[in-house]
Motif scaffolding. Structure first.
Motif, short mmCIF file in Angstrom:
data_model
loop_
_atom_site.label_atom_id
_atom_site.label_comp_id
_atom_site.label_asym_id
_atom_site.label_seq_id
_atom_site.Cartn_x
_atom_site.Cartn_y
_atom_site.Cartn_z
N GLY A 16 -9.93 6.83 50.64
CA GLY A 16 -9.97 5.62 51.36
C GLY A 16 -9.34 5.59 52.57
N GLY A 63 -9.40 4.14 55.24
CA GLY A 63 -9.82 2.65 56.06
C GLY A 63 -8.35 2.47 56.93
N SER A 64 -8.04 1.07 57.24
CA SER A 64 -7.26 0.75 58.30
C SER A 64 -5.71 0.88 57.63
N VAL A 65 -5.35 0.77 56.46
CA VAL A 65 -3.91 0.70 55.92
C VAL A 65 -3.80 2.52 55.65
N ARG A 99 -15.86 8.18 54.28
CA ARG A 99 -17.33 8.02 54.04
C ARG A 99 -17.98 7.46 55.15
N SER A 100 -18.11 6.11 55.64
CA SER A 100 -18.68 5.88 56.63
C SER A 100 -18.28 6.32 57.97
N CYS A 112 -6.14 4.57 48.80
CA CYS A 112 -5.99 3.44 49.76
C CYS A 112 -7.35 2.82 50.12
N ASN A 138 -3.53 -3.91 46.92
CA ASN A 138 -3.06 -5.18 46.60
C ASN A 138 -3.42 -5.19 44.96
N LEU A 167 1.16 -4.46 55.94
CA LEU A 167 0.68 -3.90 56.83
C LEU A 167 -0.66 -4.42 57.38
N ALA A 201 -3.91 -4.78 59.29
CA ALA A 201 -4.63 -3.56 59.94
C ALA A 201 -6.12 -3.96 59.88
N LYS A 258 3.85 -11.02 46.04
CA LYS A 258 2.59 -10.76 47.27
C LYS A 258 1.27 -11.49 46.62
N GLU A 262 -11.93 -7.57 45.96
CA GLU A 262 -10.99 -7.31 44.97
C GLU A 262 -10.84 -8.20 44.03
N1 LIG Z 1 -6.04 -4.22 55.89
C1 LIG Z 1 -4.70 -5.01 55.79
O1 LIG Z 1 -4.41 -5.63 56.62
C2 LIG Z 1 -4.03 -5.06 54.37
C3 LIG Z 1 -2.94 -5.23 54.30
C4 LIG Z 1 -2.32 -5.42 53.12
C5 LIG Z 1 -2.84 -4.82 51.98
N2 LIG Z 1 -4.07 -4.47 52.05
C6 LIG Z 1 -4.69 -3.63 50.95
O2 LIG Z 1 -4.64 -2.32 51.01
C7 LIG Z 1 -5.88 -1.77 50.48
C8 LIG Z 1 -6.69 -0.97 51.52
O3 LIG Z 1 -7.18 -1.93 52.41
P1 LIG Z 1 -7.90 -1.56 53.66
O4 LIG Z 1 -7.85 -2.83 54.65
O5 LIG Z 1 -7.29 -0.24 54.29
O6 LIG Z 1 -9.42 -1.20 53.16
P2 LIG Z 1 -10.54 -0.74 54.15
O7 LIG Z 1 -10.09 -0.56 55.83
O8 LIG Z 1 -11.70 -1.33 53.67
O9 LIG Z 1 -10.52 0.88 53.94
C9 LIG Z 1 -10.70 1.26 52.69
C10 LIG Z 1 -11.44 2.70 52.97
O10 LIG Z 1 -11.86 3.13 51.41
C11 LIG Z 1 -13.15 3.67 51.70
N3 LIG Z 1 -13.94 4.13 50.53
C12 LIG Z 1 -13.98 3.09 49.60
N4 LIG Z 1 -14.58 3.69 48.38
C13 LIG Z 1 -15.06 5.12 48.64
C14 LIG Z 1 -15.40 6.05 48.15
N5 LIG Z 1 -16.10 5.95 46.79
N6 LIG Z 1 -15.38 7.42 48.85
C15 LIG Z 1 -14.91 7.28 49.94
N7 LIG Z 1 -14.27 6.48 50.63
C16 LIG Z 1 -14.30 5.25 49.94
C17 LIG Z 1 -14.13 3.01 52.51
O11 LIG Z 1 -15.09 3.65 53.07
P3 LIG Z 1 -16.40 2.73 53.76
O12 LIG Z 1 -16.01 2.73 55.15
O13 LIG Z 1 -17.54 3.87 53.58
O14 LIG Z 1 -16.65 1.57 52.99
C18 LIG Z 1 -13.02 2.57 53.73
O15 LIG Z 1 -12.88 3.60 54.74
C19 LIG Z 1 -6.46 -2.97 49.71
O16 LIG Z 1 -6.13 -3.00 48.50
C20 LIG Z 1 -6.26 -4.17 50.46
O17 LIG Z 1 -6.28 -5.29 49.62
C21 LIG Z 1 -4.79 -4.34 53.28
#
Ligand SMILES: NC(=O)c1ccc[n+]([C@@H]2O[C@H](COP(=O)([O-])OP(=O)(O)OC[C@H]3O[C@@H](n4cnc5c(N)ncnc54)[C@H](OP(=O)(O)O)[C@@H]3O)[C@@H](O)[C@H]2O)c1
Length: 326
Positions: free
Chosen positions: A17, A19-21, A40-41, A89, A117, A141, A143, A200, A287
């Motif tokens: 995972g 992504g941003s976090v 992935r992407s 993540c 989350n 965080l 992001a 949270k 989610e």
């Molecule tokens: N961002 C925030 O500000 C924030 C703050 C606090 C808490 N959170 C929590 O932290 C967690 C992560 O959030 P995020 O914002 O970082 O999410 P995100 O940016 O959407 O990143 C998730 C990553 O997981 C990858 N992924 C999902 N399924 C996959 C698979 N089967 N194989 C490979 N990669 C896969 C996605 O790839 P693709 O790009 O290909 O889809 C993406 O790169 C969540 O529970 C969110 O609620 C986020």
């Protein structure tokens, strides 16, 4: 548990995972561990150029290049190179990830760290890996990733960490906390991290579905009708009551404080778009179970009245299914 670090002098960490976090924590850990990201992407960009992090805390234009793979199969360890930590993540969408990470989890050795989350997200990992440490983390965080490989991070970074279940040994959770701190992050280990998850959730389970269903920022919801504040408070009090039925106390003052934070932003026109709204706008799956469905089911199990939250669940679940058909 029989835990020995692998022969590699640095702990071996794999991020599922990216992504941003996840990228921010992988960056911190890359200073002191051997890091691999399953992408992935963003695979092509990150493989070629690594990540760039623009952070109010860690600096602008921070570049790092982890090992990058397309799948956990590709990252499967050779006998002597076991992963010490798998950090999950991705968005907390149940039903698939425990199986996907199987090639990189060594029974009795690899700790599975969930930085996500929601509530009730850990059980599917515990069932799949009963002999591995499950480390549950609440993350603050803000992001986002845009374009691929470029992470923008705001002014808060905090991890609250605990073993799952809370009765399990906290040795690995404590070690992970120290690892994050050594990398320059802010982490605290708790005997029971679940109350932190519920605190949270007060924000996430109320604002996320309401903003996603109305395509509105939180302040716009509050300003739209004279009934909104009372309804938001009632939803948050239902979440508080469900938490209380599981022994996690959240005071009315804490609920009012959280609601007040959004109210205070109305005059500044500084509304927030919660992640569920952003996901709906980008036609991404939401989610819904981790953030709304699980608390509703947990409340009903304990006969806690939660009709407002249940209504939000029914609506946002249908929305998620429609998104999946697009
Ligand atoms: N961002 C925030 O500000 C924030 C703050 C606090 C808490 N959170 C929590 O932290 C967690 C992560 O959030 P995020 O914002 O970082 O999410 P995100 O940016 O959407 O990143 C998730 C990553 O997981 C990858 N992924 C999902 N399924 C996959 C698979 N089967 N194989 C490979 N990669 C896969 C996605 O790839 P693709 O790009 O290909 O889809 C993406 O790169 C969540 O529970 C969110 O609620 C986020």
């Amino acid at each position: 548990m029989n835990f020995e670090m692998s022969s590699n002098p640095q702990p071996k960490v794999l991020l599922f995972g990216a992504g941003s976090v996840g990228a921010v924590y992988l960056y911190l850990l890359s200073k002191i561990t051997d890091t691999t990201a399953v992408c992935r992407s963003n695979y092509d960009t990150v493989k070629e150029n690594g990540f760039i992090i623009n952070s109010s805390i860690f600096g602008q234009g921070v570049h790092f290049k982890p090992n990058v793979v397309r799948s956990c199969e590709e990252a499967a360890p050779k006998t002597s190179e076991l992963y010490d930590y798998i950090i999950v993540c991705s968005k907390a969408i149940p039903g698939g990830v425990p199986k996907l990470i199987a090639p990189v989890v060594t029974p009795g050795h690899t700790a599975i760290v969930l930085i996500q989350n929601g509530v009730g997200i850990e059980d599917e990992y515990l069932q799949a890996y009963p002999n591995n440490s499950i480390i549950s983390c609440v993350v603050y965080l803000p992001a986002s990733q845009r374009p691929a490989g470029v992470i923008t991070h705001g002014e808060v970074e905090k991890l609250q960490i605990g073993a799952y279940p809370s009765s399990a040994s906290s040795v690995r959770a404590q070690a992970f906390t120290e690892l994050i701190k050594s990398g320059g992050g802010t982490a605290e280990c708790f005997d029971d991290v679940q109350p932190k998850r519920w605190l949270k959730l007060l924000i996430n389970a109320s604002w996320n579905p309401i903003c996603a269903l109305t395509l509105s920022k939180d302040t716009d919801v509050l300003a739209a009708s004279s009934e909104a504040t009372e309804v938001l408070l009632a939803v948050m009090l239902e979440i508080r009551d469900i938490a209380a039925s599981y022994g996690h106390t959240i005071t009315r003052e804490e609920v009012e404080f959280q609601l007040g934070r959004a109210q205070a932003r109305i005059p500044k026109n500084a509304g927030i778009e919660p992640s569920m709204l952003q996901d709906v706008q980008a036609s991404r799956r939401i989610e819904v179970e981790a953030i709304v469905g699980n608390p509703v089911r947990m409340g009903k199990e304990k006969n806690v009245p939660c009709v407002r939250l249940e209504m939000l669940y029914v609506l946002v679940k249908a929305l998620d299914i429609q998104i999946s058909k697009r």
